[in-house]
Design an enzyme around this catalytic site. Structure first.
Site: not given
Length: 506
Positions: A223, A302, A387, A391, A420, A424
């Site tokens: 993702c 990573h 802001h 994710h 909502h 995802n």
């Protein structure tokens, strides 16, 4: 309130310390310069400058050379001209109860060897996950799985991904008036679905991109691949002058829905939904005027060298031979550790001096007085970032980052609302969140927005953008027809969904 005011005063003084010191010094110098006469200037030249030309000339030449060298060699700015988030058709909307029906039909069509299609414990587990997920009743499912019986085929999967990518790109080209043949760099990321020819080749074929386009297809990167794609495009734009880079981020649901009994593999079914985004980047100086943002920083972390990190999100076969993605119990600890490393790298790049100083003081205090100082100081990122686009991987992910970063509910409103409304959508979720902020009219000139994404491997990647103007919502924004209904009361909405699911199964 007093402590807040004191901290703001401290932040202002430290951040503007040099300006506060420089102002009176400038006033003194200006006052003395005002009193200088022509005779004073002549005396200065003959008494000092004339006798030190050998020193002054090389110094002046070095200053000019250094300035020119800096201007020529510094990385060229990367601008975000426009982006587009795919909005699936209304007939693909999938309420919680409809999603449960999809699970039931998929399992019925391909039952596990050691289970039955009406296993009550299996349905109950999925129902509980759905109730706690934070997803609403207007997310979108793939057309192939909405049919009865569901089409979990390669052709249906290709159809889903092509519709998402082509839909997002058509809207992007329409809004920007950019000719597809002007695209010099193409980066497409899709973690779970990578057919041959590649998805990047499909884009080249559909939109007739030029033959020397530099195309890349990223797979299996989870993702957080959207930020990786942005970082790759940025590096390429620093090398290739006066060109456009096109980034496409998506994921496939049809081919990767899991129909087995392994509960660690069933969770992802409840969270992922259809979505995708297309982003147009440019390094052309003339595009600054019409661009929305400038890329400030990208930081990639990573932790795959560690075995727990590498295996905490892993695709494989269950005991029945069914393929799915399993989530280990270590994922929370792994995610927390990876996020901290990413923040430790990003923090010094964006935090003001006042926060760096406080962190350094508490760091030294903990080293010297371990028993008395229990925790390091958590920097206030809201002093540097306006802001946040966290994710929308799930309700728990947003909760943890909200707590660890010391954010207020409004700071994670975009993430919760995106989860909502759209679920995802993997690597594209951070773009739906940015679109939410714009649709609310909150993005002002000079504001900085932080996109932070987590992915398998395990990876945490961040991108920081600065608004170049008061950014308005794009034409055909995914929030165009529903922004006034958000934010919603997630808890009450989840309770209503629970009731609907129970009534549907009774």
């Amino acid at each position: 309130m007093t402590s807040v005011n004191v901290k703001l005063l401290y932040h202002y003084v430290i951040t503007n310390f040099f300006n506060l010191c420089f102002f009176p010094l400038t006033a003194i110098v200006a006052g003395k310069a005002y009193r200088l006469t022509i005779d004073d200037l002549h005396n200065l030249y003959y008494s000092y400058l004339q006798h030190n030309l050998i020193t002054i000339a090389p110094l002046f030449a070095f200053t000019v050379f250094g300035s020119v060298f800096y201007i020529v060699t510094r990385p060229k700015p990367v601008y975000l001209v426009e982006y587009s988030c795919y909005l699936p058709p209304t007939h693909c909307r999938s309420s919680i109860s409809k999603v449960m029906d999809i699970f039931y039909e998929v399992r019925k069509a391909d039952p596990p060897r050691n289970g039955t299609c009406d296993d009550s414990s299996w349905l109950e587990f999925l129902r509980k996950i759905q109730e706690r997920s934070g997803l609403g009743d207007e997310t979108h499912g793939p057309e192939g799985l909405l049919q009865v019986p569901p089409r979990k085929t390669f052709a249906a999967a290709r159809e889903e991904t092509e519709k998402v990518i082509i839909g997002a790109l058509e809207n992007l080209f329409k809004n920007t008036k950019v000719n597809p043949k002007d695209i010099g760099i193409l980066v497409v990321n899709s973690s779970m679905f990578n057919p041959t020819p590649s998805l990047s080749a499909m884009v080249v074929n559909t939109f007739k991109l030029r033959s020397n386009v530099r195309s890349f297809n990223l797979g299996g990167m989870g993702c957080s691949a959207g930020v990786i794609a942005i970082d790759l495009a940025k590096d390429l734009l620093h090398v290739h002058k006066n060109t456009y880079a096109l980034v496409v981020s998506t994921e496939n649901i049809t081919y990767n829905i899991y129909a087995g009994d392994n509960r660690s593999m069933m969770v992802s079914n409840c969270l992922f939904r259809v979505g995708g985004a297309a982003i147009l980047l440019s390094n052309k100086p003339r595009d600054r005027r019409r661009s929305k943002y400038e890329l400030v920083h990208t930081v990639r972390t990573h932790t795959g060298a560690d075995d727990k990190s590498f295996r905490c999100v892993q695709q494989g076969d269950d005991e029945s031979g069914k393929t799915g993605v399993s989530l280990s119990k270590d994922i929370t600890d792994v995610a927390g550790r990876t996020v901290k490393k990413n923040i430790a790298t990003l923090g010094p790049l964006i935090l003001p001096l006042s926060e760096k100083l406080l962190f350094f003081v508490t760091f030294m205090a903990k080293k010297l007085f371990k028993d008395k100082v229990k925790h390091y100081y958590v920097p206030d990122f809201k002093l540097a970032i306006d802001h946040f686009c966290i994710h929308a991987g799930g309700r728990a992910v947003i909760d943890v980052l909200e707590k660890n970063l010391g954010l207020a509910p409004i700071d994670v409103e975009a993430s919760r609302s995106t989860l909502h409304r759209f679920g995802n959508t993997s690597s594209s979720s951070i773009w739906y969140e940015l679109a939410y902020i714009e649709a609310k009219g909150r993005m002002k000139k000079g504001n900085k927005v932080w996109q932070i994404a987590l992915g398998s491997g395990f990876k945490c990647n961040s991108a920081v953008w600065m608004a170049l103007s008061n950014v308005k919502a794009s034409t055909n924004s995914p929030w165009e027809h529903c922004i006034d209904r958000y934010p919603v009361n997630i808890d009450s909405d989840s309770a209503k969904s629970e009731t609907r699911v129970q009534n549907g199964r009774s």
